[in-house]
Motif scaffolding. Structure first.
Motif, mmCIF file in Angstrom:
data_model
loop_
_atom_site.group_PDB
_atom_site.id
_atom_site.type_symbol
_atom_site.label_atom_id
_atom_site.label_comp_id
_atom_site.label_asym_id
_atom_site.label_seq_id
_atom_site.Cartn_x
_atom_site.Cartn_y
_atom_site.Cartn_z
ATOM 1 N N VAL A 120 25.897 56.582 1.467
ATOM 2 C CA VAL A 120 25.494 55.173 1.475
ATOM 3 C C VAL A 120 25.912 54.549 2.795
ATOM 4 C CG1 VAL A 120 25.617 52.978 0.261
ATOM 5 C CG2 VAL A 120 25.833 55.126 -1.011
ATOM 6 N N LYS A 121 24.940 54.093 3.548
ATOM 7 C CA LYS A 121 25.206 53.500 4.859
ATOM 8 C C LYS A 121 24.258 52.327 5.056
ATOM 9 C CE LYS A 121 25.483 54.678 9.785
ATOM 10 N NZ LYS A 121 25.343 55.745 10.801
ATOM 11 N N PRO A 170 28.532 49.027 3.249
ATOM 12 C CA PRO A 170 27.373 49.577 2.539
ATOM 13 C C PRO A 170 27.394 49.193 1.065
ATOM 14 C CG PRO A 170 29.020 51.277 2.844
ATOM 15 C CD PRO A 170 29.532 50.053 3.561
ATOM 16 N N GLU A 171 26.234 49.215 0.449
ATOM 17 C CA GLU A 171 26.128 48.863 -0.966
ATOM 18 C C GLU A 171 25.207 49.838 -1.675
ATOM 19 O OE1 GLU A 171 25.356 44.827 -2.081
ATOM 20 O OE2 GLU A 171 25.960 44.076 -0.121
ATOM 21 N N LEU A 172 25.473 50.030 -2.967
ATOM 22 C CA LEU A 172 24.543 50.770 -3.815
ATOM 23 C C LEU A 172 23.373 49.853 -4.150
ATOM 24 C CD1 LEU A 172 27.029 52.540 -6.252
ATOM 25 C CD2 LEU A 172 25.742 53.585 -4.403
ATOM 26 N N PRO A 173 22.210 50.423 -4.484
ATOM 27 C CA PRO A 173 21.022 49.594 -4.742
ATOM 28 C C PRO A 173 21.062 48.934 -6.112
ATOM 29 C CG PRO A 173 20.488 51.895 -5.061
ATOM 30 C CD PRO A 173 21.901 51.848 -4.542
ATOM 31 N N GLY A 174 21.853 47.877 -6.261
ATOM 32 C CA GLY A 174 21.910 47.156 -7.524
ATOM 33 C C GLY A 174 22.565 47.984 -8.618
ATOM 34 N N GLN A 175 22.417 47.552 -9.839
ATOM 35 C CA GLN A 175 23.004 48.266 -10.972
ATOM 36 C C GLN A 175 22.058 49.372 -11.430
ATOM 37 O OE1 GLN A 175 24.371 45.814 -14.153
ATOM 38 N NE2 GLN A 175 26.080 45.009 -12.982
ATOM 39 N N ILE A 176 22.558 50.584 -11.386
ATOM 40 C CA ILE A 176 21.774 51.733 -11.820
ATOM 41 C C ILE A 176 22.006 51.927 -13.309
ATOM 42 C CG2 ILE A 176 21.387 54.190 -11.517
ATOM 43 C CD1 ILE A 176 22.425 53.881 -8.686
ATOM 44 N N ILE A 177 20.944 52.039 -14.060
ATOM 45 C CA ILE A 177 21.022 52.126 -15.521
ATOM 46 C C ILE A 177 20.959 53.587 -15.963
ATOM 47 C CG2 ILE A 177 19.919 51.429 -17.684
ATOM 48 C CD1 ILE A 177 18.742 49.054 -16.140
#
Length: 242
Positions: A120-121, A170-177
């Motif tokens: 994640v970058k 960096p961030e993850l793409p929102g909440q992964i379900i």
């Protein structure tokens, strides 16, 4: 007298490889099946798929050749480093059309367990979360290598004209379900300031997790959130502080 079977090659030819049953051919090709996320292994798979139509169909239709997944765009190589023999209609790992290549590879895995590497970058690709939910649901993840890499952006300081480097988290793409019900191995490296939701999923659903590796900065942020997981796994590695 030579008896020619239905699978025997015509007289005067030596193309016996095409006469092998698919099961036998796959047993031979199995030694080239990827066992890591290294680009060289992926290139070997593409090379195998370029030998002939029979090999191509065998490789493209065997999920185990495609299950090492990178959920991040690869660094583009120099043009001189791209071998011509890999120019088949399968987008290679270094193709600039990252979402299309990722979708194609995931489709070839069918329902096989996935080995995920995620670097994640900066901002994640806008299509990534939808691709994960539709083609790589969390219950298929067998392993996860997650690394947060702080990217640098250059600013020119007013007045002095000097370059100033500012870190971008960096961030993850929102909440992964989903649920990590089949996750066996996981490693977390980096700052991990946006890991609360992911840690909660691991803590509550990754009951089969066997190996947990934490980097120094990640360990300080996730030990409390992964307290039950740390006690449950059979192999737990994190930096020790004296």
């Amino acid at each position: 007298m030579l008896v020619q079977t239905e699978k025997s090659p015509p007289e005067g030819t030596n193309n016996y490889i095409k006469c092998l049953p698919t099961e036998i051919l796959l047993m031979i090709l199995e030694i080239f099946r990827p066992t890591s996320h290294r680009k060289s292994e992926y290139k070997s798979v593409l090379a195998l798929a370029s030998v002939c139509q029979v090999w191509r169909e065998a490789v493209l239709n065997t999920p185990s050749f495609w299950t090492y997944i990178r959920l991040h765009p690869p660094n583009p190589p120099r043009e001189a480093d791209i071998p011509h023999e890999f120019e088949i209609d399968t987008p290679p790992v270094f193709n600039s059309s990252y979402p299309a290549q990722l979708i194609l590879q995931l489709e070839r895995t069918k329902s096989a367990p996935l080995e995920i590497r995620w670097r994640v970058k900066g901002e994640p690709h806008p299509q990534l979360r939808d691709i994960i939910h539709s083609l790589a649901p969390l219950h298929r993840w067998r392993s996860l290598q997650l690394a947060f890499v702080q990217s640098r952006q250059v600013y020119i300081e007013c007045g002095s004209g000097e370059e100033v480097y500012m870190g971008i988290e960096p961030e993850l793409p929102g909440q992964i379900i989903g649920t990590f019900e089949n996750l066996r191995e996981m490693s977390l490296v980096g700052d991990g300031k946006h890991l609360s939701h992911l840690c909660n999923l691991v803590e509550t659903t990754a009951l089969k997790l066997e190996t947990l590796l934490l980097g120094e900065r990640t360990a300080s942020l996730t030990r409390k959130e992964l307290s039950n997981t740390c006690r449950r796994v059979s192999r737990f590695l994190a930096p020790t502080h004296t």
